[in-house]
Scaffold this motif. Structure first.
Motif, mmCIF file in Angstrom:
data_model
loop_
_atom_site.group_PDB
_atom_site.id
_atom_site.type_symbol
_atom_site.label_atom_id
_atom_site.label_comp_id
_atom_site.label_asym_id
_atom_site.label_seq_id
_atom_site.Cartn_x
_atom_site.Cartn_y
_atom_site.Cartn_z
ATOM 1 N N ASP A 141 0.845 -1.190 0.000
ATOM 2 C CA ASP A 141 0.000 0.000 0.000
ATOM 3 C C ASP A 141 0.882 1.242 0.000
ATOM 4 N N MET A 142 0.852 2.004 -1.074
ATOM 5 C CA MET A 142 1.655 3.221 -1.168
ATOM 6 C C MET A 142 0.986 4.330 -0.351
ATOM 7 N N GLN A 143 1.678 4.795 0.657
ATOM 8 C CA GLN A 143 1.120 5.766 1.579
ATOM 9 C C GLN A 143 1.134 7.179 0.975
ATOM 10 N N PRO A 144 0.218 8.054 1.445
ATOM 11 C CA PRO A 144 0.173 9.427 0.932
ATOM 12 C C PRO A 144 1.508 10.158 1.045
ATOM 13 N N GLU A 145 2.252 9.875 2.091
ATOM 14 C CA GLU A 145 3.551 10.533 2.252
ATOM 15 C C GLU A 145 4.514 10.153 1.125
ATOM 16 N N THR A 146 4.454 8.909 0.705
ATOM 17 C CA THR A 146 5.297 8.457 -0.407
ATOM 18 C C THR A 146 4.844 9.083 -1.717
ATOM 19 N N VAL A 147 3.528 9.165 -1.910
ATOM 20 C CA VAL A 147 2.988 9.817 -3.100
ATOM 21 C C VAL A 147 3.450 11.272 -3.135
ATOM 22 N N ALA A 148 3.417 11.946 -1.984
ATOM 23 C CA ALA A 148 3.827 13.349 -1.932
ATOM 24 C C ALA A 148 5.298 13.510 -2.307
ATOM 25 N N ARG A 149 6.144 12.596 -1.847
ATOM 26 C CA ARG A 149 7.566 12.651 -2.218
ATOM 27 C C ARG A 149 7.731 12.481 -3.726
ATOM 28 N N LEU A 150 7.007 11.517 -4.289
ATOM 29 C CA LEU A 150 7.126 11.241 -5.722
ATOM 30 C C LEU A 150 6.544 12.362 -6.573
ATOM 31 N N ALA A 151 5.540 13.053 -6.043
ATOM 32 C CA ALA A 151 4.882 14.112 -6.806
ATOM 33 C C ALA A 151 5.804 15.292 -7.089
ATOM 34 N N ARG A 152 6.941 15.325 -6.430
ATOM 35 C CA ARG A 152 7.903 16.406 -6.689
ATOM 36 C C ARG A 152 8.683 16.177 -7.981
ATOM 37 N N HIS A 153 8.617 14.947 -8.496
ATOM 38 C CA HIS A 153 9.333 14.628 -9.739
ATOM 39 C C HIS A 153 8.481 15.059 -10.929
#
Length: 293
Positions: A141-153
């Motif tokens: 399960d990809m957590q929102p915090e991980t999504v937020a980190r990736l969204a910077r790319h």
């Protein structure tokens, strides 16, 4: 970047082979119904049982038939980072508008592993990427915090969030601060997803019922909430029945009932159980997809 109703295309088979004629006809029907875009080789397209050659052929066949009429988001994810990069580069070279990347399944990476996986793919390609979180399928399960980190790319532009959890979707919106597009991966909660700020859906139901799915989206966009709610409730039964067994078993059976393709499905998936066939057909008849028996 990608908004509206995108169809997670089934992959028609005939005598053990991909039926490219049926696939082309399905694509034309989708586009004529006003769909926003198409997603071949995802979960609904039985990507797990396509050979690498078939996977490439389906993407190419879809792009050729679409011919630029709508965006094509090619499913290119794998549980291997190297294989994901290879498939995504192929989709890029073939002309896909973006690639849909499932979280690596079975090997169950940590959140840091997920971050590094997606970062590696994003750094290796020059095509927009759509994250795909469906923990019920993948075991991770990809957590929102991980999504937020990736969204910077800059290459990572959207996420297909298939948990049907409105709190989770809201947290992603909050933590990404509008940096990526939020797409639902669950038809039954499409309208609630839009209500909390989602941008669209990658839909199973639109394989057989693209017109009402598109209408629901358009009514919502126009502020016609009562009309959107009416369609949401009309589609609730069929949305539920299309997941009465593992996707895409029911939607393939439904498409076959409509004469869109053969009911053929690949092992280890099996044809829809007989006890579900009549309820599915009756639900389809109630929204005008087939005639009642």
């Amino acid at each position: 970047m990608f908004k509206g109703v995108f169809t997670a295309l089934i992959t028609p088979f005939r005598n053990g082979q991909v039926d490219h004629i049926a696939l082309g006809n399905l694509i034309d029907r989708q586009i004529e119904s006003g769909i926003s875009g198409l997603v071949p080789c995802g979960t609904t397209g039985e990507s797990a049982t396509l050979t690498h050659a078939e996977h490439r052929q389906v993407i190419e066949s879809c792009l050729e038939r679409v011919n630029g009429r709508v965006p094509v988001i090619a499913g290119t994810g794998s549980n291997s980072t190297a294989e994901t990069i290879e498939l995504t580069l192929f989709a890029q070279q073939a002309g896909a508008a973006a690639a849909l990347l499932i979280t690596p399944y079975y090997n169950k990476p940590t959140q840091e592993g997920l971050f590094r996986h997606y970062q590696a793919v994003a750094n290796a390609v020059d095509i927009p990427l759509v994250l795909y979180n469906v923990p019920g399928r993948t075991g991770v399960d990809m957590q929102p915090e991980t999504v937020a980190r990736l969204a910077r790319h800059g290459q990572i532009v959207a996420i297909k969030e298939a948990t049907a959890n409105m709190e989770r979707a809201s947290m992603i919106l909050q933590q990404t601060a509008g940096r990526i597009t939020l797409l639902s991966g669950d038809d039954a909660t499409f309208l609630p997803f839009l209500a909390i700020g989602g941008d669209g859906v990658i839909s199973v139901t639109s394989n057989i019922a693209p017109t009402p799915m598109v209408a629901l989206w358009k009514h919502f966009q126009n502020g016609e909430l009562a009309e959107s709610q009416k369609l949401h409730l009309q589609l609730l039964e069929i949305n539920r029945l299309l997941f009465c067994e593992t996707n895409p078993i029911p939607v393939k059976a439904a498409a076959a009932m409509m004469g869109l393709c053969s009911p053929e499905i690949r092992l280890p998936l099996t044809p829809l159980a007989e006890n579900w066939r009549d309820p599915l057909r009756q639900a389809m008849s109630r929204i005008g997809l087939v005639e009642a028996e």
